[in-house]
Motif scaffolding. Structure first.
Motif, PDB file in Angstrom:
ATOM      1  N   LEU A 167      41.578 -67.998 -34.199  1.00 37.92           N
ATOM      2  CA  LEU A 167      41.056 -68.487 -35.969  1.00 37.92           C
ATOM      3  C   LEU A 167      42.493 -68.596 -36.738  1.00 37.92           C
ATOM      4  CD1 LEU A 167      37.746 -66.808 -35.961  1.00 37.92           C
ATOM      5  CD2 LEU A 167      38.097 -69.052 -36.046  1.00 37.92           C
ATOM      6  N   LEU A 168      43.094 -67.382 -36.448  1.00 37.47           N
ATOM      7  CA  LEU A 168      44.530 -67.210 -37.360  1.00 37.47           C
ATOM      8  C   LEU A 168      45.195 -68.431 -37.138  1.00 37.47           C
ATOM      9  CD1 LEU A 168      45.411 -63.637 -36.923  1.00 37.47           C
ATOM     10  CD2 LEU A 168      45.033 -64.711 -39.128  1.00 37.47           C
ATOM     11  N   ARG A 212      45.798 -63.670 -53.333  1.00 34.85           N
ATOM     12  CA  ARG A 212      46.129 -62.073 -53.362  1.00 34.85           C
ATOM     13  C   ARG A 212      46.158 -61.390 -52.174  1.00 34.85           C
ATOM     14  NH1 ARG A 212      42.616 -59.731 -57.951  1.00 34.85           N
ATOM     15  NH2 ARG A 212      41.417 -61.538 -57.745  1.00 34.85           N
ATOM     16  N   LEU A 213      45.428 -61.889 -51.325  1.00 35.87           N
ATOM     17  CA  LEU A 213      45.268 -61.181 -49.643  1.00 35.87           C
ATOM     18  C   LEU A 213      45.637 -62.313 -48.962  1.00 35.87           C
ATOM     19  CD1 LEU A 213      42.038 -59.205 -50.197  1.00 35.87           C
ATOM     20  CD2 LEU A 213      44.364 -58.108 -50.089  1.00 35.87           C
ATOM     21  N   ASP A 214      46.072 -61.987 -47.775  1.00 42.68           N
ATOM     22  CA  ASP A 214      46.054 -63.073 -46.524  1.00 42.68           C
ATOM     23  C   ASP A 214      44.960 -63.354 -45.884  1.00 42.68           C
ATOM     24  OD1 ASP A 214      49.106 -63.648 -46.698  1.00 42.68           O
ATOM     25  OD2 ASP A 214      49.552 -61.649 -46.015  1.00 42.68           O
ATOM     26  N   ALA A 215      44.082 -62.288 -45.698  1.00 43.50           N
ATOM     27  CA  ALA A 215      42.789 -62.131 -44.869  1.00 43.50           C
ATOM     28  C   ALA A 215      42.122 -61.171 -45.514  1.00 43.50           C
ATOM     29  CB  ALA A 215      43.083 -62.388 -43.389  1.00 43.50           C
ATOM     30  N   ALA A 216      40.689 -61.165 -44.940  1.00 45.18           N
ATOM     31  CA  ALA A 216      39.892 -59.975 -45.481  1.00 45.18           C
ATOM     32  C   ALA A 216      38.789 -59.823 -44.534  1.00 45.18           C
ATOM     33  CB  ALA A 216      39.219 -60.257 -46.904  1.00 45.18           C
ATOM     34  N   PHE A 217      38.076 -58.733 -44.501  1.00 47.93           N
ATOM     35  CA  PHE A 217      36.844 -58.330 -43.611  1.00 47.93           C
ATOM     36  C   PHE A 217      35.987 -57.649 -44.482  1.00 47.93           C
ATOM     37  CE2 PHE A 217      35.812 -57.533 -38.883  1.00 47.93           C
ATOM     38  CZ  PHE A 217      34.674 -57.679 -38.939  1.00 47.93           C
ATOM     39  N   ALA A 218      34.831 -58.069 -44.846  1.00 47.90           N
ATOM     40  CA  ALA A 218      33.706 -57.373 -45.292  1.00 47.90           C
ATOM     41  C   ALA A 218      33.161 -56.305 -44.447  1.00 47.90           C
ATOM     42  CB  ALA A 218      32.966 -58.306 -46.205  1.00 47.90           C
ATOM     43  N   GLY A 226      38.776 -59.467 -26.361  1.00 53.07           N
ATOM     44  CA  GLY A 226      38.451 -60.959 -26.457  1.00 53.07           C
ATOM     45  C   GLY A 226      38.003 -61.368 -28.026  1.00 53.07           C
ATOM     46  N   TYR A 227      37.781 -60.198 -28.642  1.00 51.65           N
ATOM     47  CA  TYR A 227      37.577 -60.564 -30.243  1.00 51.65           C
ATOM     48  C   TYR A 227      38.720 -60.739 -30.804  1.00 51.65           C
ATOM     49  CZ  TYR A 227      32.551 -58.791 -29.347  1.00 51.65           C
ATOM     50  OH  TYR A 227      31.654 -58.411 -28.741  1.00 51.65           O
ATOM     51  N   ALA A 228      39.803 -60.052 -30.351  1.00 57.41           N
ATOM     52  CA  ALA A 228      41.179 -60.146 -30.891  1.00 57.41           C
ATOM     53  C   ALA A 228      41.557 -61.562 -30.438  1.00 57.41           C
ATOM     54  CB  ALA A 228      42.104 -59.098 -30.195  1.00 57.41           C
ATOM     55  N   ALA A 229      41.501 -61.897 -29.229  1.00 57.43           N
ATOM     56  CA  ALA A 229      41.942 -63.303 -28.871  1.00 57.43           C
ATOM     57  C   ALA A 229      41.233 -64.458 -29.673  1.00 57.43           C
ATOM     58  CB  ALA A 229      41.511 -63.698 -27.499  1.00 57.43           C
ATOM     59  N   MET A 230      39.748 -64.155 -30.302  1.00 61.43           N
ATOM     60  CA  MET A 230      39.245 -65.347 -30.819  1.00 61.43           C
ATOM     61  C   MET A 230      39.861 -65.059 -32.203  1.00 61.43           C
ATOM     62  SD  MET A 230      35.186 -65.234 -29.851  1.00 61.43           S
ATOM     63  CE  MET A 230      34.730 -63.657 -30.190  1.00 61.43           C
ATOM     64  N   LEU A 238      40.908 -56.444 -36.982  1.00 57.65           N
ATOM     65  CA  LEU A 238      41.657 -55.994 -37.953  1.00 57.65           C
ATOM     66  C   LEU A 238      43.143 -55.988 -37.633  1.00 57.65           C
ATOM     67  CD1 LEU A 238      39.455 -53.511 -39.863  1.00 57.65           C
ATOM     68  CD2 LEU A 238      40.361 -55.481 -40.865  1.00 57.65           C
ATOM     69  N   MET A 239      43.414 -55.396 -36.405  1.00 57.83           N
ATOM     70  CA  MET A 239      44.910 -55.336 -35.800  1.00 57.83           C
ATOM     71  C   MET A 239      45.510 -56.720 -35.621  1.00 57.83           C
ATOM     72  SD  MET A 239      45.539 -51.894 -35.223  1.00 57.83           S
ATOM     73  CE  MET A 239      46.683 -51.963 -33.883  1.00 57.83           C
ATOM     74  N   GLU A 240      44.678 -57.373 -35.151  1.00 55.67           N
ATOM     75  CA  GLU A 240      45.078 -58.803 -35.031  1.00 55.67           C
ATOM     76  C   GLU A 240      45.294 -59.701 -36.335  1.00 55.67           C
ATOM     77  OE1 GLU A 240      45.487 -59.589 -31.770  1.00 55.67           O
ATOM     78  OE2 GLU A 240      46.146 -61.446 -31.938  1.00 55.67           O
ATOM     79  N   LEU A 241      44.409 -59.582 -37.228  1.00 53.45           N
ATOM     80  CA  LEU A 241      44.484 -60.101 -38.694  1.00 53.45           C
ATOM     81  C   LEU A 241      45.770 -59.589 -39.300  1.00 53.45           C
ATOM     82  CD1 LEU A 241      41.129 -59.987 -40.312  1.00 53.45           C
ATOM     83  CD2 LEU A 241      42.296 -61.925 -39.198  1.00 53.45           C
ATOM     84  N   ALA A 242      46.254 -58.345 -38.951  1.00 50.07           N
ATOM     85  CA  ALA A 242      47.268 -57.627 -39.632  1.00 50.07           C
ATOM     86  C   ALA A 242      48.548 -58.090 -38.940  1.00 50.07           C
ATOM     87  CB  ALA A 242      47.215 -55.991 -39.900  1.00 50.07           C
ATOM     88  N   ASP A 243      48.480 -58.791 -37.870  1.00 46.65           N
ATOM     89  CA  ASP A 243      49.818 -58.974 -36.767  1.00 46.65           C
ATOM     90  C   ASP A 243      50.267 -57.674 -36.185  1.00 46.65           C
ATOM     91  OD1 ASP A 243      49.498 -61.750 -37.216  1.00 46.65           O
ATOM     92  OD2 ASP A 243      51.246 -61.803 -38.590  1.00 46.65           O
ATOM     93  N   LEU A 244      49.418 -56.624 -36.135  1.00 39.39           N
ATOM     94  CA  LEU A 244      49.779 -55.367 -35.394  1.00 39.39           C
ATOM     95  C   LEU A 244      49.742 -55.700 -34.020  1.00 39.39           C
ATOM     96  CD1 LEU A 244      48.325 -52.664 -37.921  1.00 39.39           C
ATOM     97  CD2 LEU A 244      50.894 -53.362 -37.605  1.00 39.39           C
TER      98      LEU A 244
END
Ligand code: ZN
Length: 348
Positions: free
Chosen positions: A274-275, A112-118, A266-270, A307-313
């Protein structure tokens, strides 16, 4: 467009350790505020959180531990350890944090979701089977892995822990288990003192605990390089059906607790690394849970970058980021990890 879910709830702000404690409600207030400004508004799907049920908490914790946390309810302050406190609503918040993450995992596994962050607190990775520790009451990420295995029927789960500190609780809960691979990259010789290269798991779980303890001073390029050089081949060989991330941001250069020099990029690159790994192994199933991060501004900016990276923004390229890495720092970690794990995992 990718569908990225977040767990967000005002209840998490009601866990209130005493004034001046680093793990304060201000951390999430700052994260929630940045989500409401600009780039991410309307781009995230809210996951309705729920309380974890008793039988879910008992997937990794003892009944006695659950009762001990429950007994803190409605008491203004309880000290569970020298640094771990509860307030009247802490138990409720902790059950909601655990349940929120389980809900996120369900929705990602069900597609139902591609990815998530709690985006929850209290954090979890120091909590042991039968005790609270290091600001953590229940071990959220361990509960999520156990839930994915035993309730959702997955066979292999990878937990990646990039918090500044070693996740002692998570390691101990799965050290005998070859179905949950625990990979932790952390600063050495600080709290909690565990997480040496030579701690590799026990019995059937031998080789399924991978620790990368580092001296201070590692930053974006080195972390990106170690994700590409060590984590990617390891994950590819293990072939998980879900990747969980204990995402702490106390490795940020502005964090008051640590000696690492990460930035939001750096967190975006990691996250991108992972993606790509998740896409190759498990249809992109990737679920993050918040651990540490004690500079509220750095924390909010870093969570936003993830979150921007997870959403491909945004699309950071880990290979480009790692080009600036210190060869000496990388060689140290790769050499030690390969020496310990080279027999089981092909890391060269
Ligand atoms: Zn930490």
């Amino acid at each position: 467009m990718k569908t990225v879910g977040i767990v967000r709830d005002a209840l998490f702000l009601r866990h209130r350790p005493p004034e001046g404690h680093p793990e304060s409600p201000g951390r999430l207030k700052s994260v929630y505020a940045i989500l409401d400004q600009g780039d991410l508004t309307g781009r995230l799907t809210l996951i309705a959180p729920r309380r974890a049920k008793r039988k879910e908490i008992l997937l990794v914790h003892t009944a006695r531990h659950l009762e001990k946390i429950r007994a803190t309810a409605d008491r203004e302050v309880c000290a569970l350890t020298r640094d771990t406190f509860t307030s009247a609503k802490s138990c409720e918040a902790a059950l909601q944090a655990a349940g929120g993450l389980l809900e996120a995992v369900s929705q990602v596994v069900e597609g139902r979701l591609d990815a998530a962050f709690a985006l929850t607190r209290p954090p979890g990775h120091h909590a042991e089977k039968s005790r609270a520790m290091g600001y953590c009451l229940f071990n959220n990420v361990a509960l999520a892995a156990a839930f994915a295995r035993r309730r959702l029927g997955l066979e292999r789960v990878l937990i990646v822990d990039w918090d500044l500190h070693h996740g002692n609780g998570t390691q101990h809960l799965f050290e005998n288990d070859d179905s949950v691979l625990y990979f932790s990259i952390h600063q050495r010789r600080i709290f909690p003192g565990t997480g040496l290269f030579t701690e590799t798991g026990r019995g059937r779980g031998e080789g399924y605990t991978v620790n990368i303890p580092l001296p201070g001073g590692y930053g974006d390029a080195e972390y990106a390089a170690l994700f590409e050089r060590l984590l990617r081949p390891l994950a590819t060989a293990f072939s998980p059906q879900l990747i969980l991330v204990s995402a702490g941001f106390d490795t940020h250069r502005d964090d008051p607790l640590g000696g690492m020099v990460m930035t939001a990029g750096g967190y975006a690159a990691m996250t991108r690394s992972l993606l790509e790994t998740a896409r190759a192994c498990c249809g992109g199933r990737l679920v993050f849970t918040l651990e540490g991060g004690y500079n509220t501004v750095a924390l909010a900016e870093s969570v936003k970058a993830v979150l921007m990276e997870l959403a491909d923004l945004t699309r950071h390229d880990p290979r480009q980021v790692m080009a600036q890495a210190s060869a000496k720092r990388i060689a140290y970690a790769v050499h030690r990890a390969t020496h310990v794990h080279g027999r089981l995992w092909n890391l060269s």
